[in-house]
Design a protein around this motif. Structure first.
Motif, PDB file in Angstrom:
ATOM      1  N   PRO A 124       0.828  -1.207   0.000  1.00 48.93           N
ATOM      2  CA  PRO A 124       0.000   0.000   0.000  1.00 48.93           C
ATOM      3  C   PRO A 124       0.866   1.263   0.000  1.00 48.93           C
ATOM      4  O   PRO A 124       1.990   1.258   0.493  1.00 48.93           O
ATOM      5  N   THR A 125       0.327   2.316  -0.548  1.00 54.05           N
ATOM      6  CA  THR A 125       1.012   3.606  -0.534  1.00 54.05           C
ATOM      7  C   THR A 125       1.191   4.061   0.908  1.00 54.05           C
ATOM      8  O   THR A 125       0.249   4.009   1.700  1.00 54.05           O
ATOM      9  N   LEU A 126       2.396   4.491   1.240  1.00 50.44           N
ATOM     10  CA  LEU A 126       2.648   5.051   2.570  1.00 50.44           C
ATOM     11  C   LEU A 126       2.448   6.554   2.499  1.00 50.44           C
ATOM     12  O   LEU A 126       2.879   7.204   1.540  1.00 50.44           O
ATOM     13  N   GLU A 127       1.789   7.113   3.521  1.00 48.81           N
ATOM     14  CA  GLU A 127       1.494   8.546   3.534  1.00 48.81           C
ATOM     15  C   GLU A 127       2.034   9.179   4.796  1.00 48.81           C
ATOM     16  O   GLU A 127       1.811   8.677   5.906  1.00 48.81           O
ATOM     17  N   PHE A 128       2.748  10.306   4.610  1.00 46.64           N
ATOM     18  CA  PHE A 128       3.361  11.020   5.721  1.00 46.64           C
ATOM     19  C   PHE A 128       3.176  12.525   5.554  1.00 46.64           C
ATOM     20  O   PHE A 128       2.946  13.017   4.456  1.00 46.64           O
ATOM     21  N   PHE A 129       3.337  13.241   6.665  1.00 49.98           N
ATOM     22  CA  PHE A 129       3.530  14.689   6.675  1.00 49.98           C
ATOM     23  C   PHE A 129       5.024  14.908   6.890  1.00 49.98           C
ATOM     24  O   PHE A 129       5.639  14.193   7.700  1.00 49.98           O
ATOM     25  N   LEU A 130       5.621  15.879   6.220  1.00 47.88           N
ATOM     26  CA  LEU A 130       7.006  16.251   6.475  1.00 47.88           C
ATOM     27  C   LEU A 130       6.992  17.361   7.515  1.00 47.88           C
ATOM     28  O   LEU A 130       6.388  18.409   7.302  1.00 47.88           O
ATOM     29  N   GLU A 131       7.657  17.129   8.637  1.00 47.46           N
ATOM     30  CA  GLU A 131       7.730  18.120   9.711  1.00 47.46           C
ATOM     31  C   GLU A 131       9.157  18.627   9.816  1.00 47.46           C
ATOM     32  O   GLU A 131      10.093  17.832   9.942  1.00 47.46           O
ATOM     33  N   ASP A 132       9.330  19.917   9.779  1.00 45.82           N
ATOM     34  CA  ASP A 132      10.629  20.558   9.983  1.00 45.82           C
ATOM     35  C   ASP A 132      11.716  20.053   9.034  1.00 45.82           C
ATOM     36  O   ASP A 132      12.896  20.110   9.376  1.00 45.82           O
ATOM     37  N   ASP A 133      11.359  19.537   7.893  1.00 41.63           N
ATOM     38  CA  ASP A 133      12.285  18.999   6.896  1.00 41.63           C
ATOM     39  C   ASP A 133      13.172  17.877   7.432  1.00 41.63           C
ATOM     40  O   ASP A 133      14.124  17.477   6.789  1.00 41.63           O
ATOM     41  N   GLU A 134      12.894  17.395   8.621  1.00 38.72           N
ATOM     42  CA  GLU A 134      13.756  16.392   9.242  1.00 38.72           C
ATOM     43  C   GLU A 134      13.006  15.181   9.779  1.00 38.72           C
ATOM     44  O   GLU A 134      13.620  14.242  10.266  1.00 38.72           O
ATOM     45  N   ARG A 135      11.675  15.198   9.735  1.00 38.23           N
ATOM     46  CA  ARG A 135      10.909  14.127  10.370  1.00 38.23           C
ATOM     47  C   ARG A 135       9.651  13.852   9.562  1.00 38.23           C
ATOM     48  O   ARG A 135       8.954  14.770   9.147  1.00 38.23           O
ATOM     49  N   LEU A 136       9.374  12.550   9.360  1.00 41.86           N
ATOM     50  CA  LEU A 136       8.139  12.150   8.701  1.00 41.86           C
ATOM     51  C   LEU A 136       7.158  11.639   9.756  1.00 41.86           C
ATOM     52  O   LEU A 136       7.527  10.828  10.596  1.00 41.86           O
ATOM     53  N   VAL A 137       5.930  12.138   9.694  1.00 49.47           N
ATOM     54  CA  VAL A 137       4.878  11.750  10.620  1.00 49.47           C
ATOM     55  C   VAL A 137       3.787  11.058   9.816  1.00 49.47           C
ATOM     56  O   VAL A 137       3.305  11.629   8.830  1.00 49.47           O
ATOM     57  N   PRO A 138       3.407   9.835  10.205  1.00 51.90           N
ATOM     58  CA  PRO A 138       2.362   9.137   9.440  1.00 51.90           C
ATOM     59  C   PRO A 138       1.051   9.922   9.387  1.00 51.90           C
ATOM     60  O   PRO A 138       0.639  10.530  10.375  1.00 51.90           O
ATOM     61  N   VAL A 139       0.411   9.909   8.236  1.00 51.32           N
ATOM     62  CA  VAL A 139      -0.919  10.499   8.087  1.00 51.32           C
ATOM     63  C   VAL A 139      -1.912   9.503   8.680  1.00 51.32           C
ATOM     64  O   VAL A 139      -1.880   8.333   8.336  1.00 51.32           O
ATOM     65  N   PRO A 140      -2.779   9.955   9.585  1.00 45.22           N
ATOM     66  CA  PRO A 140      -3.770   9.013  10.163  1.00 45.22           C
ATOM     67  C   PRO A 140      -4.672   8.456   9.075  1.00 45.22           C
ATOM     68  O   PRO A 140      -4.996   9.147   8.117  1.00 45.22           O
TER      69      PRO A 140
END
Length: 114
Positions: free
Chosen positions: A93-109
Motif C-alpha cells: 500500500p502507498t505510505l502517507e506522511f507529513f514532512l515536519e521541519d524537513d527532518e521528520r516524517l509523521v504518518p498520516v492518520p
C-alpha cells in the motif's frame, strides 16, 4: 512530469503536485516518490507550503512555511522513509506522511481516524 533522482545508488522518480489549502491559511503540496524501475509501493508526503497572500498585512508571519522542494529535500525524504520501513521495490500500500521541519516524517492518520 516525474524527475529522476539517485539516492545511495538507487533510482527513484518523484513529482510534486499542486497546493491544497486549509481554512486556517496553511497549505501543503503532495510529493510522490516511486522506485525508478517500476511503480510498486509508492510514497506520498504532504509538504507544508503556505499561501503567503494569506499573511499580507502582518509585520511578521507567525508560522508561515514556504520551502523549495528540490532534489536535496527529496533525497532526505527518501532516506527518512526507508528508515521507517518504506520498501519501494516491493508491492504494498502507498505510505502517507507529513514532512515536519524537513527532518521528520509523521504518518498520516487513516481516513476516519481521530
Amino acid at each position: 512530469m516525474a524527475r529522476l533522482l539517485m539516492v545511495d545508488g538507487v533510482a527513484y522518480r518523484w513529482s510534486l503536485q499542486g497546493r491544497r489549502d486549509a481554512p486556517d491559511g496553511t497549505a501543503w503540496r503532495l510529493l510522490t516518490v516511486v522506485w525508478g524501475d517500476a511503480t510498486r509501493q509508492a510514497l506520498h508526503v504532504r509538504v507544508r507550503h503556505d499561501n503567503p497572500w494569506f499573511y499580507i498585512g502582518y509585520s511578521q508571519a507567525p508560522g508561515l512555511a514556504t520551502r523549495r522542494v528540490g532534489s536535496g529535500l527529496v533525497a532526505r525524504v527518501v532516506t527518512l522513509a526507508r528508515g521507517l520501513g518504506w520498501k519501494p521495490e516491493e508491492h504494498g500500500p502507498t505510505l502517507e506522511f507529513f514532512l515536519e521541519d524537513d527532518e521528520r516524517l509523521v504518518p498520516v492518520p487513516p481516513t476516519g481516524a481521530r
